[in-house]
Design a protein around this motif. Structure first.
Motif, short mmCIF file in Angstrom:
data_model
loop_
_atom_site.label_atom_id
_atom_site.label_comp_id
_atom_site.label_asym_id
_atom_site.label_seq_id
_atom_site.Cartn_x
_atom_site.Cartn_y
_atom_site.Cartn_z
N HIS A 1 0.82 -1.21 0.00
CA HIS A 1 0.00 0.00 0.00
C HIS A 1 0.86 1.26 0.00
N PHE A 2 1.85 1.31 0.89
CA PHE A 2 2.67 2.51 0.98
C PHE A 2 3.51 2.71 -0.28
N SER A 3 3.95 1.63 -0.90
CA SER A 3 4.72 1.75 -2.14
C SER A 3 3.85 2.31 -3.26
N GLU A 4 2.62 1.82 -3.35
CA GLU A 4 1.72 2.26 -4.42
C GLU A 4 1.28 3.71 -4.24
N HIS A 5 1.20 4.17 -3.01
CA HIS A 5 0.66 5.51 -2.75
C HIS A 5 1.73 6.51 -2.31
N ARG A 6 2.99 6.18 -2.48
CA ARG A 6 4.06 7.05 -1.95
C ARG A 6 3.99 8.46 -2.51
N GLU A 7 3.88 8.59 -3.82
CA GLU A 7 3.89 9.94 -4.40
C GLU A 7 2.67 10.73 -3.97
N ALA A 8 1.52 10.07 -3.87
CA ALA A 8 0.31 10.77 -3.42
C ALA A 8 0.46 11.23 -1.97
N HIS A 9 1.06 10.36 -1.14
CA HIS A 9 1.27 10.73 0.26
C HIS A 9 2.21 11.92 0.38
N LEU A 10 3.29 11.91 -0.39
CA LEU A 10 4.23 13.03 -0.34
C LEU A 10 3.58 14.32 -0.81
N ALA A 11 2.73 14.22 -1.82
CA ALA A 11 2.03 15.42 -2.30
C ALA A 11 1.12 15.98 -1.21
N GLU A 12 0.44 15.10 -0.48
CA GLU A 12 -0.41 15.55 0.63
C GLU A 12 0.42 16.19 1.74
N LEU A 13 1.53 15.55 2.07
CA LEU A 13 2.40 16.11 3.10
C LEU A 13 2.92 17.48 2.68
N ASN A 14 3.24 17.64 1.41
CA ASN A 14 3.70 18.94 0.93
C ASN A 14 2.64 20.02 1.15
N ASP A 15 1.37 19.66 0.95
CA ASP A 15 0.30 20.63 1.20
C ASP A 15 0.29 21.06 2.66
N PHE A 16 0.45 20.10 3.55
CA PHE A 16 0.47 20.38 4.99
C PHE A 16 1.67 21.26 5.34
N LEU A 17 2.83 20.93 4.80
CA LEU A 17 4.05 21.68 5.09
C LEU A 17 4.04 23.08 4.49
N SER A 18 3.20 23.30 3.50
CA SER A 18 3.14 24.62 2.85
C SER A 18 2.42 25.66 3.69
N ILE A 19 1.73 25.22 4.74
CA ILE A 19 1.00 26.15 5.60
C ILE A 19 1.96 26.69 6.67
N PRO A 20 2.21 27.99 6.71
CA PRO A 20 3.18 28.56 7.67
C PRO A 20 2.59 28.70 9.08
N SER A 21 2.38 27.59 9.74
CA SER A 21 1.70 27.57 11.04
C SER A 21 2.70 27.83 12.17
N ILE A 22 3.14 29.08 12.25
CA ILE A 22 4.13 29.51 13.25
C ILE A 22 3.39 30.05 14.47
N GLY B 1 0.96 37.19 13.68
CA GLY B 1 0.55 37.40 12.30
C GLY B 1 0.17 36.13 11.57
N HIS B 2 0.46 34.98 12.17
CA HIS B 2 0.15 33.70 11.53
C HIS B 2 -1.06 33.01 12.17
N LYS B 3 -1.89 33.77 12.88
CA LYS B 3 -3.05 33.16 13.52
C LYS B 3 -3.96 32.49 12.50
N GLY B 4 -4.14 33.12 11.36
CA GLY B 4 -4.97 32.54 10.30
C GLY B 4 -4.37 31.26 9.76
N ASP B 5 -3.04 31.22 9.66
CA ASP B 5 -2.37 30.01 9.18
C ASP B 5 -2.51 28.88 10.19
N MET B 6 -2.52 29.22 11.47
CA MET B 6 -2.72 28.20 12.49
C MET B 6 -4.09 27.55 12.33
N ARG B 7 -5.10 28.36 12.12
CA ARG B 7 -6.45 27.82 11.91
C ARG B 7 -6.50 26.98 10.63
N LYS B 8 -5.83 27.45 9.59
CA LYS B 8 -5.81 26.71 8.33
C LYS B 8 -5.16 25.35 8.51
#
Length: 463
Positions: free
Chosen positions: A10-31, A36-43
């Protein structure tokens, strides 16, 4: 282990999709530390809630606190099986200095099989792995071998100020058999480790004040106390030349490591010579009679973190500084109490205060130490899952640092805590170019998936 083969597929077949999802999560500047990042925290909280729902979890909520919200989810249909409380955090550290990053901190990039982004290792990447492990089990088995609850906060990087109250108010909601946290590291590349203890923390600032203002050193030198001299004298009184702390009663409540533990540390093959070379020091230093690992895992410390006062600009200024100060932190071990240690510091300072100055003490961060016996079935189960995937023995370690909320969980909920991390000390968490080795992302997903089966067997069969 058919379930491990299915997870691997399962993990081998979905690796690229999982990494793409993780990239979305990491793209949110939840500092969390920057308003000034209160909105990003909620997001970020909403993104995580959506991910948990998509994975198949239930009763998902974004629970408000006095600060950032806590994301909760559960699945409680494994009758007669233990319940795991999965803790992590979705907030991240600031990114300064930005110019030292080789790629934008919130634009994830893979280089040399490492994922670079703020939060990749600490802790979004590791939280995401637990979400995907649960999702994989639903998709490959239709159910989970254990009951799970997720408690993911948004304030860990600022000391979790509101989580203890949240946990206290939600004891029934968070009731479980064991707490699992992936926010620590491995022993080294390819060397898995289960951390079963962390040191606590007590921090203070010492402010020394002499005259009303700085004085001319020609007119007053030798006749009036110099605040920096007084501070230096006071600081020198805290430890002897070998590093032993000289504060009365400081070691009274220290619970020594067992001989069995010390023997296990000796088997880890830690190379002190290599460490000296890595750090660029001629010799290591610390309390006599202990190895470096013992000093940094099982013994308390008192360290001066910063000193300030007087003139430090170009050239020289002939003054007697009127004020000086220092910041001090103590790492604590079981069964030391932060409040007790701070009181002993206060008593030591009053006893050793130099003449001609007043001293003010400000208390800062506090956190209790934590220890779960390393032979606990839940911890040994984690070791077995690591070994099954990494094909090497698991090290059972303590951590020299502090995660204050771990001790709070231990104290409020009274549960064993399993720290099974997948980061490496070289991954620059809290620094520019934070990254996560994707080898450990890949293997870690399989370890977590296997652990849910292993801990089910270990706890349901344990007395």
């Amino acid at each position: 282990m058919d379930h491990l083969k299915e997870l691997d597929r399962h993990f081998s077949e979905h690796r690229e999709a999982h990494l793409a999802e993780l990239n979305d999560f990491l793209s949110i500047p939840s500092i969390s530390s920057l308003s000034g990042h209160k909105g990003d925290m909620r997001k970020a909280a909403e993104w995580l809630a959506g991910s948990l729902k998509a994975a198949g979890l239930e009763n998902i909520s974004i629970d408000e606190t006095s600060g950032q919200p806590v994301v909760y989810a559960d699945w409680l249909h494994a009758e007669g099986q233990p319940t795991l409380l999965i803790y992590g955090h979705y907030d991240v550290q600031p990114v300064d200095p930005l110019e030292l990053w080789d790629s934008a901190p919130f634009e994830p990039e893979v280089r040399d099989n490492k994922l670079y982004a703020r939060g990749a290792s600490d802790d979004k990447g590791q939280v995401f792995m637990h979400v995907k492990a649960v999702e994989a089990l639903f998709k490959t088995h239709g159910k989970l071998p254990v009951n799970v609850k997720f408690c993911i906060e948004g304030e860990e990087e600022i000391g979790s100020p509101n989580l203890p109250a949240y946990v206290e108010e939600n004891k029934d909601k968070l009731a479980a058999d064991v707490i699992v946290i992936s926010d620590t590291g491995m022993q080294g590349p390819g060397q898995p480790a289960v951390c079963y203890g962390l040191r606590g923390l007590a921090g203070v600032q010492i402010d020394v004040k002499g005259a009303r203002g700085d004085l001319h050193s020609g007119l007053y030198g030798g006749g009036v106390q110099n605040a920096i001299h007084a501070l230096v004298e006071l600081l020198a009184s805290f430890r002897d030349k070998e590093g032993t702390i000289t504060v009365d009663g400081f070691y009274d409540d220290v619970r020594p490591a067992t001989e069995e533990e010390r023997g296990e540390y000796g088997k880890l093959g830690f190379d002190e010579e290599a460490l000296k070379k890595e750090l660029g020091v001629s010799e290591l230093f610390g309390e006599p009679g202990y190895s470096h690992l013992e000093r940094t895992w099982t013994r308390p410390t008192l360290e001066i973190n910063g000193v300030f006062g007087g003139f430090s600009g170009e050239g020289i200024k002939t003054v007697l500084p009127a004020q000086a100060g220092a910041k001090i932190t103590c790492r604590l071990v079981p069964d030391q109490d932060p409040d007790d240690i701070v009181q002993k510091l206060r008593s030591h300072i009053e006893k050793n205060k130099p003449a001609g100055v007043t001293v003010n003490i400000t208390e800062f961060d506090k956190g209790k130490p934590f220890l779960t016996p390393y032979d606990h079935p839940a911890i040994q189960a984690a070791g077995k899952s690591y070994e099954r995937v990494y094909q090497v023995p698991t090290a059972y370690t303590r951590g020299g640092g502090s995660i204050p909320i771990v001790a709070a969980f231990d104290e409020i909920l009274g549960l064993p805590v399993v720290l099974m991390g997948f980061g490496l000390s070289s991954e620059n968490f809290h620094a520019p170019n934070e990254h996560f080795h994707l080898e450990n992302f890949d293997k870690g997903l399989r370890v977590i998936g296997d652990y849910y089966f292993e801990v089910s067997s270990a706890l349901s069969g344990a007395e």
